[in-house]
Design a protein around this motif. Structure first.
Motif, short mmCIF file in Angstrom:
data_model
loop_
_atom_site.label_atom_id
_atom_site.label_comp_id
_atom_site.label_asym_id
_atom_site.label_seq_id
_atom_site.Cartn_x
_atom_site.Cartn_y
_atom_site.Cartn_z
N ASP A 150 0.81 -1.22 0.00
CA ASP A 150 0.00 0.00 0.00
C ASP A 150 0.84 1.27 0.00
O ASP A 150 0.32 2.37 0.19
CB ASP A 150 -0.94 0.01 1.20
CG ASP A 150 -0.19 0.01 2.53
OD1 ASP A 150 1.00 -0.37 2.54
OD2 ASP A 150 -0.80 0.37 3.56
N TYR B 198 -6.81 9.14 13.74
CA TYR B 198 -7.10 7.71 13.59
C TYR B 198 -8.14 7.30 14.64
O TYR B 198 -7.96 7.50 15.84
CB TYR B 198 -5.82 6.90 13.77
CG TYR B 198 -6.02 5.41 13.71
CD1 TYR B 198 -6.24 4.77 12.49
CD2 TYR B 198 -6.00 4.64 14.87
CE1 TYR B 198 -6.43 3.40 12.43
CE2 TYR B 198 -6.18 3.27 14.81
CZ TYR B 198 -6.40 2.66 13.60
OH TYR B 198 -6.59 1.30 13.54
N ARG C 266 -5.91 13.09 6.71
CA ARG C 266 -6.89 12.02 6.87
C ARG C 266 -7.66 12.11 8.19
O ARG C 266 -8.58 11.35 8.42
CB ARG C 266 -6.20 10.65 6.79
CG ARG C 266 -5.42 10.45 5.52
CD ARG C 266 -4.62 9.16 5.54
NE ARG C 266 -5.43 7.99 5.26
CZ ARG C 266 -4.94 6.75 5.23
NH1 ARG C 266 -3.66 6.54 5.48
NH2 ARG C 266 -5.72 5.73 4.96
N GLY D 61 -9.92 4.04 14.42
CA GLY D 61 -9.98 2.60 14.63
C GLY D 61 -9.93 1.85 13.32
O GLY D 61 -9.82 2.45 12.24
N THR D 62 -10.03 0.54 13.39
CA THR D 62 -9.97 -0.33 12.22
C THR D 62 -11.25 -1.14 12.11
O THR D 62 -11.73 -1.69 13.11
CB THR D 62 -8.77 -1.30 12.32
OG1 THR D 62 -7.57 -0.53 12.44
CG2 THR D 62 -8.69 -2.19 11.08
N VAL D 63 -11.82 -1.18 10.92
CA VAL D 63 -13.01 -2.00 10.68
C VAL D 63 -12.57 -3.46 10.63
O VAL D 63 -11.78 -3.86 9.76
CB VAL D 63 -13.71 -1.60 9.37
CG1 VAL D 63 -14.90 -2.53 9.10
CG2 VAL D 63 -14.16 -0.15 9.43
N VAL D 64 -13.05 -4.25 11.56
CA VAL D 64 -12.67 -5.66 11.64
C VAL D 64 -13.54 -6.51 10.72
O VAL D 64 -13.06 -7.35 9.97
CB VAL D 64 -12.77 -6.16 13.09
CG1 VAL D 64 -12.44 -7.65 13.16
CG2 VAL D 64 -11.84 -5.36 13.99
N ARG E 55 1.96 6.22 2.42
CA ARG E 55 0.64 5.59 2.37
C ARG E 55 -0.48 6.55 1.99
O ARG E 55 -1.53 6.11 1.51
CB ARG E 55 0.33 4.92 3.71
CG ARG E 55 1.17 3.68 3.97
CD ARG E 55 0.75 2.96 5.24
NE ARG E 55 1.40 1.67 5.35
CZ ARG E 55 2.61 1.48 5.86
NH1 ARG E 55 3.29 2.52 6.34
NH2 ARG E 55 3.14 0.28 5.91
N ASP F 135 -1.99 7.18 9.93
CA ASP F 135 -2.44 5.79 9.90
C ASP F 135 -2.45 5.26 11.33
O ASP F 135 -2.30 6.02 12.29
CB ASP F 135 -1.56 4.93 8.98
CG ASP F 135 -0.09 4.98 9.35
OD1 ASP F 135 0.23 4.98 10.56
OD2 ASP F 135 0.76 5.00 8.43
N ALA F 136 -2.62 3.97 11.48
CA ALA F 136 -2.75 3.38 12.81
C ALA F 136 -1.50 3.57 13.66
O ALA F 136 -1.57 3.58 14.89
CB ALA F 136 -3.09 1.90 12.69
N ASP F 137 -0.35 3.70 13.02
CA ASP F 137 0.91 3.77 13.75
C ASP F 137 1.56 5.14 13.74
O ASP F 137 2.61 5.33 14.37
CB ASP F 137 1.90 2.75 13.15
CG ASP F 137 1.35 1.34 13.16
OD1 ASP F 137 0.80 0.94 14.20
OD2 ASP F 137 1.45 0.66 12.12
#
Length: 353
Positions: A185, A328, A325, A330-333, A320, A297-299
């Motif tokens: 990515d 952050y 953006r 969360g992440t869609v699981v 990326r 991003d997440a990190d």
């Protein structure tokens, strides 16, 4: 604080015969200076129009002109000798020799290149007679300031005429030994993250930097308000710690600790106290990330110290995302089938209505 305004990327010959600078009428009452950005290269056929603009700018009471073109510097000195000149970062000044050269032409302050570390900035200040201004927040260029020609070459929009199309924010592929490398990515190989130097404010003050610059191209008023508020607090807190409780008034900040007498240079203890005093609150950190940061991003939160700690290219370019953006969340699981069907039904109902 200074308010910078100008007509970016517009040829001087196409401007109206008379210009006005209404913000200059209000700025002194707000305790703010007003600078005009002329940080572009000038064509020969524009010199006559430029001379007229310089006269109008001087008559309007502008506090300084920010200039890139050395020919424009000479013209300003001749037409308006009392008008202060600041050397733009577009001059690509990265050494004391460059600073002294600019000073010899009549430039009072230089904006050093964003490619310098704090140690390198300190050397420029120590070995030259010009005031030094440095960027502390905002976008970074993948090229040396003022030396990128990709926008002009690909689209006819010169970065040295205020028209940069930001080709560095486009996706690219990496070819190794004739083969396109799979980077997953990672596509934005030339897009640096944004600069945030709040934690380095004490060191920058101690290095002799007399003015901080916040990049704000195409940014909204909320960005301007938030970033200036954060750095104003950081400067005042750092100054008080570095000068043993000084109130940080504008009159007392005319000389930085590093440029006053040797007895006033802060020791390691006061520098550590100053760094502790500028620590961001969690709310300030979130606000800065929310108002504008690049490629979160997440990190990673999208903000870096740039080159102030030295070159760290892997941290500077993550590749990326090239734009803001947001924070952050969360992440869609997974998406449940029933929930997805409900969502689709709601969308259909809205379309029918």
């Amino acid at each position: 604080m200074a308010y910078v305004y100008g007509r970016v990327g517009q040829p001087y010959g196409s401007l109206s015969a008379s210009l006005s600078y209404p913000p200059m009428l209000d700025l002194p009452m707000q305790g703010v200076k007003g600078y005009v950005a002329l940080n572009v290269l000038i064509f020969d056929e524009e010199l006559e129009a430029l001379e007229q603009r310089i006269r109008e700018i001087a008559a309007a009471g502008v506090d300084a002109l920010i200039v890139q073109d050395l020919g424009a510097v000479e013209l300003i000195r001749r037409v308006a000798p009392g008008l202060p000149i600041h050397g733009s970062t577009q001059m690509s000044i990265t050494s004391a020799q460059g600073a002294q050269f600019a000073a010899g032409l009549g430039v009072e302050r230089i904006v050093v290149g964003r490619e310098l570390s704090i140690k390198e900035i300190a050397k420029v200040r120590e070995q030259s007679t010009t005031e030094v201004e440095a960027f502390v927040h905002g976008a970074l260029c993948v090229s040396y300031s003022g030396q990128c020609f990709s926008s002009e070459a690909w689209g006819g929009r010169s970065a040295n005429r205020g028209q940069c199309a930001q080709a560095c924010r486009l996706p690219y592929g990496l070819i190794v030994d004739g083969m396109l490398k799979d980077l997953q990515d990672i596509s934005y190989l030339l897009s640096p993250q944004d600069l945030m130097a709040v934690s380095h404010v004490p060191e920058l003050i101690n290095s002799g930097v007399g003015c901080f610059k916040i990049e704000g191209r195409l940014k909204g008023p909320e960005y301007v308000a938030l970033t200036t508020q954060v750095y104003r607090r950081a400067v005042d807190a750092a100054w008080a710690a570095l000068t043993d409780g000084d109130d940080g008034s504008s009159s007392s900040r005319r000389s930085t600790p590093a440029t006053t007498t040797s007895s006033s240079v802060p020791d390691d203890g006061s520098l550590a106290a100053a760094k502790a005093s500028v620590a961001l609150t969690q709310q300030e950190q979130w606000d800065l990330e929310q108002v504008f940061a690049r490629g979160q991003d997440a990190d990673f939160n999208g903000l870096t110290p740039g080159f102030l700690e030295g070159p760290m290219h892997q941290r500077l370019v993550r590749g990326r995302a090239p734009k803001h953006r947001g924070v952050y969340a969360g992440t869609v699981v997974r998406i449940l089938q029933h929930s997805q069907q409900q969502h689709n039904n709601q969308q259909q109902q809205q379309q029918w209505q």
